[in-house]
Design a protein around this motif. Structure first.
Motif, PDB file in Angstrom:
ATOM      1  N   MET A   1       0.851  -1.195   0.000  1.00  0.00           N
ATOM      2  CA  MET A   1       0.000   0.000   0.000  1.00  0.00           C
ATOM      3  C   MET A   1       0.880   1.235   0.000  1.00  0.00           C
ATOM      4  O   MET A   1       1.757   1.387   0.846  1.00  0.00           O
ATOM      5  CB  MET A   1      -0.894   0.006   1.239  1.00  0.00           C
ATOM      6  N   ILE A   2       0.684   2.128  -0.955  1.00  0.00           N
ATOM      7  CA  ILE A   2       1.444   3.366  -1.036  1.00  0.00           C
ATOM      8  C   ILE A   2       0.536   4.522  -0.658  1.00  0.00           C
ATOM      9  O   ILE A   2      -0.560   4.675  -1.190  1.00  0.00           O
ATOM     10  CB  ILE A   2       2.005   3.588  -2.456  1.00  0.00           C
ATOM     11  N   ARG A   3       0.982   5.320   0.302  1.00  0.00           N
ATOM     12  CA  ARG A   3       0.182   6.443   0.766  1.00  0.00           C
ATOM     13  C   ARG A   3       0.686   7.733   0.124  1.00  0.00           C
ATOM     14  O   ARG A   3       1.874   7.884  -0.143  1.00  0.00           O
ATOM     15  CB  ARG A   3       0.266   6.559   2.290  1.00  0.00           C
ATOM     16  N   PRO A   4      -0.194   8.709  -0.089  1.00  0.00           N
ATOM     17  CA  PRO A   4       0.227   9.984  -0.655  1.00  0.00           C
ATOM     18  C   PRO A   4       1.059  10.770   0.340  1.00  0.00           C
ATOM     19  O   PRO A   4       1.093  10.487   1.536  1.00  0.00           O
ATOM     20  CB  PRO A   4      -1.100  10.692  -0.946  1.00  0.00           C
ATOM     21  N   ALA A   5       1.726  11.805  -0.188  1.00  0.00           N
ATOM     22  CA  ALA A   5       2.546  12.656   0.667  1.00  0.00           C
ATOM     23  C   ALA A   5       1.686  13.326   1.722  1.00  0.00           C
ATOM     24  O   ALA A   5       0.539  13.666   1.508  1.00  0.00           O
ATOM     25  CB  ALA A   5       3.242  13.715  -0.187  1.00  0.00           C
ATOM     26  N   ARG A   6       2.268  13.516   2.900  1.00  0.00           N
ATOM     27  CA  ARG A   6       1.572  14.221   3.959  1.00  0.00           C
ATOM     28  C   ARG A   6       2.616  14.909   4.821  1.00  0.00           C
ATOM     29  O   ARG A   6       3.777  14.518   4.849  1.00  0.00           O
ATOM     30  CB  ARG A   6       0.761  13.260   4.829  1.00  0.00           C
ATOM     31  N   LEU A   7       2.223  15.946   5.536  1.00  0.00           N
ATOM     32  CA  LEU A   7       3.126  16.592   6.473  1.00  0.00           C
ATOM     33  C   LEU A   7       3.322  15.694   7.675  1.00  0.00           C
ATOM     34  O   LEU A   7       2.381  15.061   8.158  1.00  0.00           O
ATOM     35  CB  LEU A   7       2.566  17.943   6.919  1.00  0.00           C
ATOM     36  N   LEU A   8       4.556  15.626   8.156  1.00  0.00           N
ATOM     37  CA  LEU A   8       4.827  14.847   9.350  1.00  0.00           C
ATOM     38  C   LEU A   8       4.362  15.607  10.580  1.00  0.00           C
ATOM     39  O   LEU A   8       4.638  16.775  10.744  1.00  0.00           O
ATOM     40  CB  LEU A   8       6.332  14.591   9.459  1.00  0.00           C
ATOM     41  N   ALA A   9       3.671  14.931  11.459  1.00  0.00           N
ATOM     42  CA  ALA A   9       3.165  15.572  12.678  1.00  0.00           C
ATOM     43  C   ALA A   9       4.265  15.680  13.728  1.00  0.00           C
ATOM     44  O   ALA A   9       5.140  14.831  13.810  1.00  0.00           O
ATOM     45  CB  ALA A   9       2.015  14.749  13.244  1.00  0.00           C
ATOM     46  N   PHE A  10       4.203  16.726  14.534  1.00  0.00           N
ATOM     47  CA  PHE A  10       5.116  16.838  15.661  1.00  0.00           C
ATOM     48  C   PHE A  10       4.722  15.799  16.703  1.00  0.00           C
ATOM     49  O   PHE A  10       3.554  15.469  16.874  1.00  0.00           O
ATOM     50  CB  PHE A  10       5.029  18.235  16.297  1.00  0.00           C
ATOM     51  N   ALA A  11       5.718  15.294  17.404  1.00  0.00           N
ATOM     52  CA  ALA A  11       5.456  14.345  18.489  1.00  0.00           C
ATOM     53  C   ALA A  11       6.242  14.790  19.705  1.00  0.00           C
ATOM     54  O   ALA A  11       7.323  15.351  19.582  1.00  0.00           O
ATOM     55  CB  ALA A  11       5.864  12.924  18.082  1.00  0.00           C
ATOM     56  N   ARG A 353       6.541  -8.570   8.158  1.00  0.00           N
ATOM     57  CA  ARG A 353       6.157  -7.392   7.380  1.00  0.00           C
ATOM     58  C   ARG A 353       7.199  -6.284   7.539  1.00  0.00           C
ATOM     59  O   ARG A 353       7.837  -6.154   8.574  1.00  0.00           O
ATOM     60  CB  ARG A 353       4.796  -6.889   7.868  1.00  0.00           C
ATOM     61  N   THR A 354       7.355  -5.488   6.493  1.00  0.00           N
ATOM     62  CA  THR A 354       8.219  -4.306   6.514  1.00  0.00           C
ATOM     63  C   THR A 354       7.394  -3.081   6.168  1.00  0.00           C
ATOM     64  O   THR A 354       6.540  -3.131   5.278  1.00  0.00           O
ATOM     65  CB  THR A 354       9.363  -4.441   5.495  1.00  0.00           C
ATOM     66  N   HIS A 355       7.611  -1.984   6.886  1.00  0.00           N
ATOM     67  CA  HIS A 355       6.984  -0.707   6.550  1.00  0.00           C
ATOM     68  C   HIS A 355       8.091   0.299   6.269  1.00  0.00           C
ATOM     69  O   HIS A 355       9.054   0.411   7.025  1.00  0.00           O
ATOM     70  CB  HIS A 355       6.097  -0.196   7.690  1.00  0.00           C
ATOM     71  N   ILE A 356       7.948   1.023   5.155  1.00  0.00           N
ATOM     72  CA  ILE A 356       8.950   2.013   4.748  1.00  0.00           C
ATOM     73  C   ILE A 356       8.280   3.366   4.608  1.00  0.00           C
ATOM     74  O   ILE A 356       7.204   3.476   4.013  1.00  0.00           O
ATOM     75  CB  ILE A 356       9.609   1.615   3.408  1.00  0.00           C
ATOM     76  N   ALA A 357       8.909   4.389   5.163  1.00  0.00           N
ATOM     77  CA  ALA A 357       8.449   5.770   4.996  1.00  0.00           C
ATOM     78  C   ALA A 357       9.619   6.608   4.504  1.00  0.00           C
ATOM     79  O   ALA A 357      10.741   6.488   5.019  1.00  0.00           O
ATOM     80  CB  ALA A 357       7.906   6.332   6.305  1.00  0.00           C
ATOM     81  N   ILE A 358       9.374   7.441   3.507  1.00  0.00           N
ATOM     82  CA  ILE A 358      10.390   8.320   2.950  1.00  0.00           C
ATOM     83  C   ILE A 358      10.101   9.742   3.397  1.00  0.00           C
ATOM     84  O   ILE A 358       9.020  10.274   3.133  1.00  0.00           O
ATOM     85  CB  ILE A 358      10.409   8.256   1.408  1.00  0.00           C
ATOM     86  N   HIS A 359      11.050  10.363   4.073  1.00  0.00           N
ATOM     87  CA  HIS A 359      10.906  11.722   4.571  1.00  0.00           C
ATOM     88  C   HIS A 359      11.787  12.656   3.748  1.00  0.00           C
ATOM     89  O   HIS A 359      12.959  12.334   3.484  1.00  0.00           O
ATOM     90  CB  HIS A 359      11.319  11.806   6.044  1.00  0.00           C
ATOM     91  N   GLY A 360      11.239  13.800   3.336  1.00  0.00           N
ATOM     92  CA  GLY A 360      12.004  14.693   2.478  1.00  0.00           C
ATOM     93  C   GLY A 360      11.802  16.156   2.772  1.00  0.00           C
ATOM     94  O   GLY A 360      10.844  16.548   3.451  1.00  0.00           O
ATOM     95  N   SER A 368       9.841  19.013   7.170  1.00  0.00           N
ATOM     96  CA  SER A 368       9.937  17.805   6.358  1.00  0.00           C
ATOM     97  C   SER A 368       8.557  17.196   6.149  1.00  0.00           C
ATOM     98  O   SER A 368       7.651  17.400   6.956  1.00  0.00           O
ATOM     99  CB  SER A 368      10.855  16.786   7.029  1.00  0.00           C
ATOM    100  N   ARG A 369       8.432  16.462   5.071  1.00  0.00           N
ATOM    101  CA  ARG A 369       7.181  15.771   4.750  1.00  0.00           C
ATOM    102  C   ARG A 369       7.454  14.294   4.532  1.00  0.00           C
ATOM    103  O   ARG A 369       8.547  13.902   4.158  1.00  0.00           O
ATOM    104  CB  ARG A 369       6.562  16.330   3.474  1.00  0.00           C
ATOM    105  N   THR A 370       6.428  13.485   4.768  1.00  0.00           N
ATOM    106  CA  THR A 370       6.504  12.105   4.326  1.00  0.00           C
ATOM    107  C   THR A 370       6.102  12.084   2.860  1.00  0.00           C
ATOM    108  O   THR A 370       4.967  12.418   2.506  1.00  0.00           O
ATOM    109  CB  THR A 370       5.570  11.200   5.147  1.00  0.00           C
ATOM    110  N   LEU A 371       7.032  11.710   2.006  1.00  0.00           N
ATOM    111  CA  LEU A 371       6.800  11.729   0.564  1.00  0.00           C
ATOM    112  C   LEU A 371       6.061  10.493   0.087  1.00  0.00           C
ATOM    113  O   LEU A 371       5.267  10.552  -0.846  1.00  0.00           O
ATOM    114  CB  LEU A 371       8.138  11.839  -0.169  1.00  0.00           C
ATOM    115  N   GLN A 372       6.330   9.379   0.729  1.00  0.00           N
ATOM    116  CA  GLN A 372       5.707   8.114   0.328  1.00  0.00           C
ATOM    117  C   GLN A 372       5.895   7.120   1.457  1.00  0.00           C
ATOM    118  O   GLN A 372       6.899   7.163   2.166  1.00  0.00           O
ATOM    119  CB  GLN A 372       6.373   7.591  -0.950  1.00  0.00           C
TER     120      GLN A 372
END
Length: 380
Positions: A1-11, A353-360, A368-372
């Motif tokens: 499953m590929i998710r669209p870009a979104r802004l990364l939330a502060f934690a 399972r593996t989960h990958i997030a690309i931050h750019g 920064s945003r999560t690009l994919q």
């Protein structure tokens, strides 16, 4: 499953660089993370890059971009950062120059190590190759034993300090041997590959690092060694097989606009520029063992399943966007995602399972945003 870009939330546990601090929120109960790492490559600067600052000129390092990635990796609490090569400009037999560039890069990595993330280096062509003038007057970039020795002298303490690895990651490094490396005479290799090609296990995760520019075999992968290495890891129960190398098996053609018309730029060549049969054998090994291949070399982010049309399922993740001049910016690429610096965050789960997030991020100061992001399901 590929998710669209979104802004990364502060934690709350994160720094102000705004990156994800824990496993994805949709992680199912009862499937804990067994290893969490980051990976990126290509932070060396180009002496002709107009962005080159007076500060970076002596070291040829993209300090601003690499420092930001390091801060984000630290905020994400990754157990390890696997750096995919071309961390120095190199391309020289001058040992004093190489030592100076390596020392600066190591100095940039030191705070990340002190914060609890193990930095695991991968050799790239800028580390192992030098420019060599040929009898016909042409200059070739060729790997050589002297540059490989310089790599070992500057990076060998990280490859592998098993006690430090366990202290920082909390997971023992098992099935590690400095002598588990391709033998000269196999796959055209002519020199000692210790601490250049190597592997070990971190719990159920198998980490295999390959030198894609060994002396005598530039632009190739050690197929025979990798086949035996991945088969052995699977036989002892590894559920995640991750391979890390500098050069990609398949280059990415990104869209550009020239004279108002959409075109495709010639891709950066990787393993496909040399022995095509050896490249194909390498990818068949990746597919046969359901491995995931992380690489750099092309200064861009792009992830896909290169042989999906033929039934292939394995992913190649190019993440050579660690600060070096971006390929799409230089060539006039039209897609925003191709024009961003980026790094990959990876979670391995007990289920396989593996989960990958690309931050750019761009050249500015925007968050920064999560690009994919996407899942790679467990293999049967």
């Amino acid at each position: 499953m590929i998710r669209p870009a979104r802004l990364l939330a502060f934690a709350g546990a994160c720094l102000s660089v705004s990156v994800a601090c824990a496993a994805p929120v949709d992680a199912p109960a009862g499937d804990p993370v067994v290893f969490h790492f980051a990976t990126v490559g290509d932070s060396r600067q180009d002496p002709d890059d107009p962005r080159l600052t007076i500060h970076d000129a002596p070291f040829l390092q993209a300090t601003r971009q690499l420092a930001r990635i390091n801060r984000e990796v630290e905020a994400a609490h990754a157990q390890a950062l696997i750096f995919l090569g071309d961390m120095v400009m190199g391309y020289s037999p001058d040992r004093s120059l190489l030592d100076r560039q390596y020392a600066y890069w190591r100095g940039m990595m030191a705070p990340l190590m002190e914060a609890g993330t193990y930095v695991l280096p991968v050799a790239g062509n800028h580390e192992t190759e030098s420019k060599v003038k040929q009898p016909n007057g042409k200059t070739l970039k060729l790997a050589n034993p002297a540059n490989e020795d310089a790599w070992r002298a500057n990076m060998g303490d990280l490859l592998l300090d098993t006690a430090l690895w366990q202290r920082l990651t909390g997971v023992p490094a098992t099935h590690w041997s400095v002598d588990n490396t391709p033998a000269p005479g196999t796959d055209r290799i002519t020199s000692d590959q210790r601490q250049l090609t190597y592997s070990f296990d971190a719990g159920p995760v198998h980490i295999a690092v390959i030198n894609t520019d060994p002396s005598g075999a530039d632009g190739t992968a050690p197929v025979a060694w990798l086949e035996a290495d991945l088969a052995a890891a699977q036989a002892r129960g590894a559920t995640h097989l991750y391979v890390f190398g500098h050069k990609m098996a398949y280059g990415y053609d990104f869209p550009v606009a020239k004279n108002g018309k959409a075109e495709k730029v010639e891709k950066e060549t990787g393993l496909d520029a040399g022995d095509a049969a050896l490249r194909d054998a390498f990818w068949q090994t990746i597919e046969r063992h359901h491995a995931t291949y992380f690489c750099g070399h092309e200064h861009i982010f792009h992830a896909w399943q290169p042989t999906q049309a033929q039934g292939g399922q394995s992913w190649q993740v190019i993440i050579g966007s660690g600060g070096s001049p971006l390929a799409a910016v230089k060539a006039g690429g039209t897609q925003e995602v191709d024009r961003l610096f980026a790094w990959a965050e990876v979670w391995a789960y007990r289920s396989g399972r593996t989960h990958i997030a690309i931050h750019g991020f761009d050249e500015g100061d925007a968050p920064s945003r999560t690009l994919q992001e996407w899942d790679i399901p467990a293999q049967p």
